[in-house]
Write a protein that holds these residues in place. Structure first.
Motif, PDB file in Angstrom:
ATOM      1  N   ARG A 295      46.194  29.711 -16.251  1.00  0.00           N
ATOM      2  CA  ARG A 295      45.859  31.080 -16.633  1.00  0.00           C
ATOM      3  C   ARG A 295      45.112  31.038 -17.962  1.00  0.00           C
ATOM      4  O   ARG A 295      45.229  30.081 -18.722  1.00  0.00           O
ATOM      5  CB  ARG A 295      47.124  31.930 -16.780  1.00  0.00           C
ATOM      6  CG  ARG A 295      47.904  32.111 -15.487  1.00  0.00           C
ATOM      7  CD  ARG A 295      47.111  32.943 -14.471  1.00  0.00           C
ATOM      8  NE  ARG A 295      47.841  33.087 -13.217  1.00  0.00           N
ATOM      9  CZ  ARG A 295      47.711  32.297 -12.190  1.00  0.00           C
ATOM     10  NH1 ARG A 295      46.878  31.263 -12.272  1.00  0.00           N
ATOM     11  NH2 ARG A 295      48.393  32.484 -11.087  1.00  0.00           N
ATOM     12  N   LYS A 296      44.341  32.061 -18.231  1.00  0.00           N
ATOM     13  CA  LYS A 296      43.588  32.110 -19.486  1.00  0.00           C
ATOM     14  C   LYS A 296      44.529  31.932 -20.669  1.00  0.00           C
ATOM     15  O   LYS A 296      45.582  32.574 -20.745  1.00  0.00           O
ATOM     16  CB  LYS A 296      42.857  33.450 -19.610  1.00  0.00           C
ATOM     17  CG  LYS A 296      41.684  33.593 -18.654  1.00  0.00           C
ATOM     18  CD  LYS A 296      40.957  34.903 -18.900  1.00  0.00           C
ATOM     19  CE  LYS A 296      39.745  35.047 -17.981  1.00  0.00           C
ATOM     20  NZ  LYS A 296      39.006  36.309 -18.195  1.00  0.00           N
ATOM     21  N   ASP A 372      38.285  29.263 -17.746  1.00  0.00           N
ATOM     22  CA  ASP A 372      38.511  30.716 -17.712  1.00  0.00           C
ATOM     23  C   ASP A 372      37.578  31.381 -16.708  1.00  0.00           C
ATOM     24  O   ASP A 372      37.972  32.309 -15.993  1.00  0.00           O
ATOM     25  CB  ASP A 372      38.310  31.317 -19.101  1.00  0.00           C
ATOM     26  CG  ASP A 372      39.391  30.883 -20.087  1.00  0.00           C
ATOM     27  OD1 ASP A 372      40.445  30.377 -19.617  1.00  0.00           O
ATOM     28  OD2 ASP A 372      39.179  31.020 -21.300  1.00  0.00           O
ATOM     29  N   ARG A 373      36.307  30.919 -16.666  1.00  0.00           N
ATOM     30  CA  ARG A 373      35.361  31.484 -15.690  1.00  0.00           C
ATOM     31  C   ARG A 373      35.817  31.194 -14.265  1.00  0.00           C
ATOM     32  O   ARG A 373      35.627  32.006 -13.359  1.00  0.00           O
ATOM     33  CB  ARG A 373      33.970  30.910 -15.927  1.00  0.00           C
ATOM     34  CG  ARG A 373      33.273  31.461 -17.159  1.00  0.00           C
ATOM     35  CD  ARG A 373      31.769  31.161 -17.136  1.00  0.00           C
ATOM     36  NE  ARG A 373      31.492  29.735 -17.126  1.00  0.00           N
ATOM     37  CZ  ARG A 373      31.377  29.005 -18.240  1.00  0.00           C
ATOM     38  NH1 ARG A 373      31.529  29.578 -19.438  1.00  0.00           N
ATOM     39  NH2 ARG A 373      31.108  27.713 -18.164  1.00  0.00           N
ATOM     40  N   ASP A 376      38.390  33.691 -13.317  1.00  0.00           N
ATOM     41  CA  ASP A 376      37.794  35.000 -13.040  1.00  0.00           C
ATOM     42  C   ASP A 376      37.162  35.062 -11.654  1.00  0.00           C
ATOM     43  O   ASP A 376      37.199  36.109 -10.981  1.00  0.00           O
ATOM     44  CB  ASP A 376      36.719  35.326 -14.092  1.00  0.00           C
ATOM     45  CG  ASP A 376      37.323  35.557 -15.475  1.00  0.00           C
ATOM     46  OD1 ASP A 376      38.515  35.904 -15.546  1.00  0.00           O
ATOM     47  OD2 ASP A 376      36.596  35.365 -16.486  1.00  0.00           O
TER      48      ASP A 376
END
Length: 839
Positions: A295-296, A372-373, A376
């Motif tokens: 997770r971020k 992180d991308r 998403d």
């Protein structure tokens, strides 16, 4: 060990990257040394008795690998234009490097045998120059049809096809020679159909196309896997890691094989396409669980450590069991299969080490923004197709456990029946697609001719003439009535072979000029005795032995299994006919050995006297029968051998003779039989070893047996399918057992290990199953898809073995994953109280 390797990966990342890169470059530098080998003869060890005898026969009878060139004219090949082209191509072929010109056979360089007068023969070229008129062409037809040795061998029985037999020095030159022949054919005017076939050219052509296929299939498989990984993870930097592991594994393994001096056979040519998908298996497990957990803002190092803590043990054991599946192939007596099994097994362990060291180092080195991308772009866990399908599947498996069990038992029973229907068969020409020019040539020419496939029956004399001669020599050398000099001379003579017997007779004849009196009488008597023994040992001058060969040929002709046979008996009958009346009633064997010898002496006055020694050795103690078969299938060759065995049982060979087999068609039968026996042995051995490993891994006999259930059902299901659809059990199919054994267990190991871990945490079976069809289920499904789809590029290959492997491997992966996700929950639900009683 796991902690140390993980620390190495996380704390020495640059060393890991440089180490893998340099290792890959070093072994890649060996790839240009590649040597291709497609000779099925090399499926047998060099010291295999059948192979040794085959090569001895080729040497003794001066037999060579042969390219068959055929021309077809639907009206008749007996026309000036077709015969002129045939003559032109024959002369061109004789001038090619690598062609044994004296033994080339075509209408333009064989003899027409006719009667010139009472007791004399006339040998003249059948077609020294091509005919100018149709009448001359008809004369050639009449002459050919009058010679059994040529009829339906050089010209078909229907007169619509003619052949040229091009013997070559080295079968590895056959493809190049075939291209030169085709280039000359392309210059002919249209009107005839030309075809080039024969086992040597099929094998060499396969080597060329195999080399091309190696350069296409592996990169294409890599591309397909890359696209699939992108679909799963939607982040290119993230999915580069497993591709690096996969490519480096392939390059290092193939470099090691080539650098070790091994040739690339049809089996080892598949190593790259096998390893490309297999090498990403562990990577997909790691990256799938990493993507589900990350997770971020998470600590990449911490997530990687957790993931590796869960997966290291099952990945180790899946890699070991997969490797054992392939290493078990080393138990087979087939050298190319042994090499294939060893290097795939080596590649799997290399991929495991590369994965557990390189992947963690790579993930920790990625920019957090990149990860992180990825988060998403990935769909929510419960919205992906795999995530939507798996929970209902798990619920279905648990809620109908008894019904599923009955279904799996029924499937197992039907699969066992299918296995009993498997037919063992192979044919190098069928390695090409049905529309390939070689397959077309094979069909057309074998429809017209007696057959383009060769097999040799070799009859040998086991006469005890040498022993009897030695006894006679010993008696003479101890005869006290002879002079000391003569007895000494006799004692100095040696007799250790049939050839030495002939030499001794000549030596006795010379000695008679040097002695007199009683010595001369004794030596002359000894010489007469030895001559009689020598004559008796020349088995294939005896009419009764030739008569037996003739009857055996007639038997084979009546079975329909052999298109035609040619033997010494046919030569003798043809010459005997022309020496007598030239009429059909004299097409028979002479009544005495002397008369047989006279026919053969006459034959040696022809333009091709060397042809005689293709059928008999100069000492007349061994004879060869050349069989022409219209099929190169092992089943057909086996049927011929069985028919001969039955004939020999009903009609025993003449005393002192024995029969052996040689020829490429027969060797294919030998190595196929050894491969099947070896594969069964290796499969059983590997199965037992993997079962023991499962028991050790889970520290439980029960869980070890349960983990083997998907593997067992997959193996029987796949081979049952082969029996149902009527697919021949050939070389590629045989190797699938190793892959099924090696990979089908992988999914079971992960499923059982994670199930036990979740149950220890929850203590609740229903909750455990729900969790199993989330992260672990997704990882298993993704892996199955990657591997199955990774083999699909083989489906568009031009070579049948690659297509076979591609189809069945994709099926194996899909079936083994499905069986794991349904059978294991079913069985474990029924046996949960017994399996988990300790918990």
């Amino acid at each position: 060990m796991a902690r140390r390797l993980l620390n190495l990966a996380l704390n020495h990342r640059k060393a890991v990257f440089w180490g893998l890169g340099l290792l890959t470059l070093a072994f890649s530098a060996l790839l240009p040394l590649i040597q291709i080998d497609t000779d099925p003869e090399n499926m047998l060890p060099a010291d295999n008795p059948a192979r040794v005898f085959h090569n001895e026969v080729k040497e003794r009878f001066d037999m060579h690998d042969t390219i068959v060139v055929g021309v077809v004219n639907e009206q008749s090949v007996y026309n000036p234009q077709t015969l002129a082209n045939l003559h032109s191509l024959s002369e061109f072929a004789e001038g090619l490097d690598g062609v044994i010109a004296p033994d080339l056979m075509s209408l333009s360089n064989v003899d027409n045998i006719t009667q010139e007068g009472a007791g004399t023969l006339r040998f003249e070229w059948m077609m020294r120059e091509p005919p100018d008129t149709q009448a001359q062409a008809r004369t050639i037809r009449e002459n050919v049809e009058d010679l059994p040795l040529l009829f339906n061998t050089l010209v078909s029985e229907d007169g619509k096809a003619a052949a040229i037999y091009v013997p070559i020095e080295d079968k590895n030159q056959s493809y190049a020679i075939g291209r030169e022949l085709q280039s000359h054919i392309d210059g002919f005017e249209a009107g005839d159909d030309w075809h080039i076939t024969g086992l040597p050219i099929a094998e060499d052509r396969f080597g060329y196309e195999m080399f091309v296929q190696m350069g296409i299939s592996a990169p294409l498989a890599g591309l397909v896997i890359f696209i699939l990984l992108w679909v799963f993870f939607r982040n290119i930097p993230f999915i580069v890691a497993p591709m690096i592991v996969s490519v480096s594994t392939v390059l290092i393994t193939m470099g090691a094989l080539i650098g070790a001096g091994f040739t690339v056979h049809i089996m080892s040519s598949m190593i790259a396409i096998f390893l490309m998908p297999i090498a990403v298996v562990d990577s997909v497990h790691i990256m799938s669980e990493f993507a589900d957990r990350y997770r971020k803002g998470s600590s990449v190092r911490q997530v990687v450590t957790e993931v590796m803590g869960h997966l290291f043990t099952p990945m180790l054991f899946t890699s070991v069991t997969s490797s054992i599946g392939f290493l078990s192939l080393m138990l087979t007596p087939i050298p190319p299969v042994q090499i294939f099994g060893f290097f795939v097994g080596l590649g799997i362990m290399l991929a495991f080490l590369s994965t557990i060291i390189f992947i963690p180092a790579y993930l920790v080195s990625l920019n957090p923004a990149t990860l992180d991308r990825m988060v998403d772009k990935l769909p929510a866990e419960d919205r992906s197709l795999v995530a939507r399908v798996l929970p209902p599947l798990g619920k279905l498996a648990r809620s109908h456990a008894k019904l599923w069990t009955v279904g799996f038992v029924a499937l197992f029973a039907v699969s066992v029946w299918g296995i009993t229907q498997i037919q063992i068969n192979d044919n190098p020409v069928r390695w090409f697609k049905s529309d390939h020019e070689l397959r077309i040539a094979d069909r057309v020419l074998n429809d017209h001719f007696a057959g383009t496939y060769d097999a040799f029956m070799v009859l040998q004399s086991s006469s005890d003439a040498v022993d009897k001669a030695q006894s006679a020599l010993t008696d003479a050398s101890t005869n006290e009535s002879l002079s000391e000099a003569t007895r000494t001379w006799l004692k100095d003579q040696t007799l250790d072979s049939p050839e030495s017997l002939s030499d001794l007779i000549l030596a006795l004849d010379d000695r008679l000029f040097e002695v007199g009196g009683e010595d001369a009488d004794a030596l002359e008597a000894l010489m007469n005795q030895l001559e009689q023994l020598d004559s008796q040992s020349q088995a294939f001058l005896q009419p009764e032995n030739l008569e037996y060969i003739q009857q055996l040929e007639q038997h084979l002709a009546s079975t329909g299994l052999v298109g035609k046979s040619n033997s010494l008996a046919d030569v003798v009958k043809t010459v005997n006919r022309e020496l007598r009346s030239g009429e059909a009633e004299d097409y028979r064997l002479p009544d005495s050995a002397d008369a047989v010898a006279q026919t053969l002496l006459q034959y040696q006055s022809s333009h091709r006297p060397q042809d005689l020694w293709h059928f008999v050795t100069p000492d007349y103690r061994e004879s060869l029968v050349w069989l022409q078969l219209t099929s190169g299938d092992n089943q057909d060759m086996t049927a011929v051998v069985e028919s001969v065995d039955q004939y020999l049982q009903d009609n025993p060979l003449p005393e002192g003779l024995n029969l052996e087999w040689a020829g490429k068609s027969y060797l294919n039968v030998v190595w196929q039989a050894e491969m099947v026996e070896g594969m069964v042995g290796s499969l059983i051995s590997a199965f037992v070893i993997v079962l023991i490993i499962m028991m050790l891994l889970f520290r439980s006999v029960a869980f070890g047996i349960v983990a083997m259930l998907p593997l067992t059902l997959t193996i029987t299901g796949i081979y049952g399918l082969i029996g149902w659809v009527g697919k021949d059990y050939d070389m590629p199919i045989a190797v699938l057992s190793a892959l099924t054994l090696g990979l089908s267990i992988d999914f079971a190991i992960h499923f059982v290990e994670r199930t036990r871990a979740y149950f220890r945490e929850t203590g609740d079976w229903s909750k455990t199953m729900q969790l199993m069809f989330l992260e672990p289920g997704r990882a298993i499904t993704r892996n199955a898809i990657v591997i199955a789809v990774g083999f699909t590029p083989l489906l568009v290959a031009p070579l049948v073995p690659y297509i076979t492997v591609g189809f069945f491997l994709a099926t194996i992966m899909a079936l083994s994953a499905l069986v794991t996700l349904i059978l294991l929950p079913t069985v474990m639900t029924l046996l949960q109280r017994w399996l988990f009683r300790a918990s």
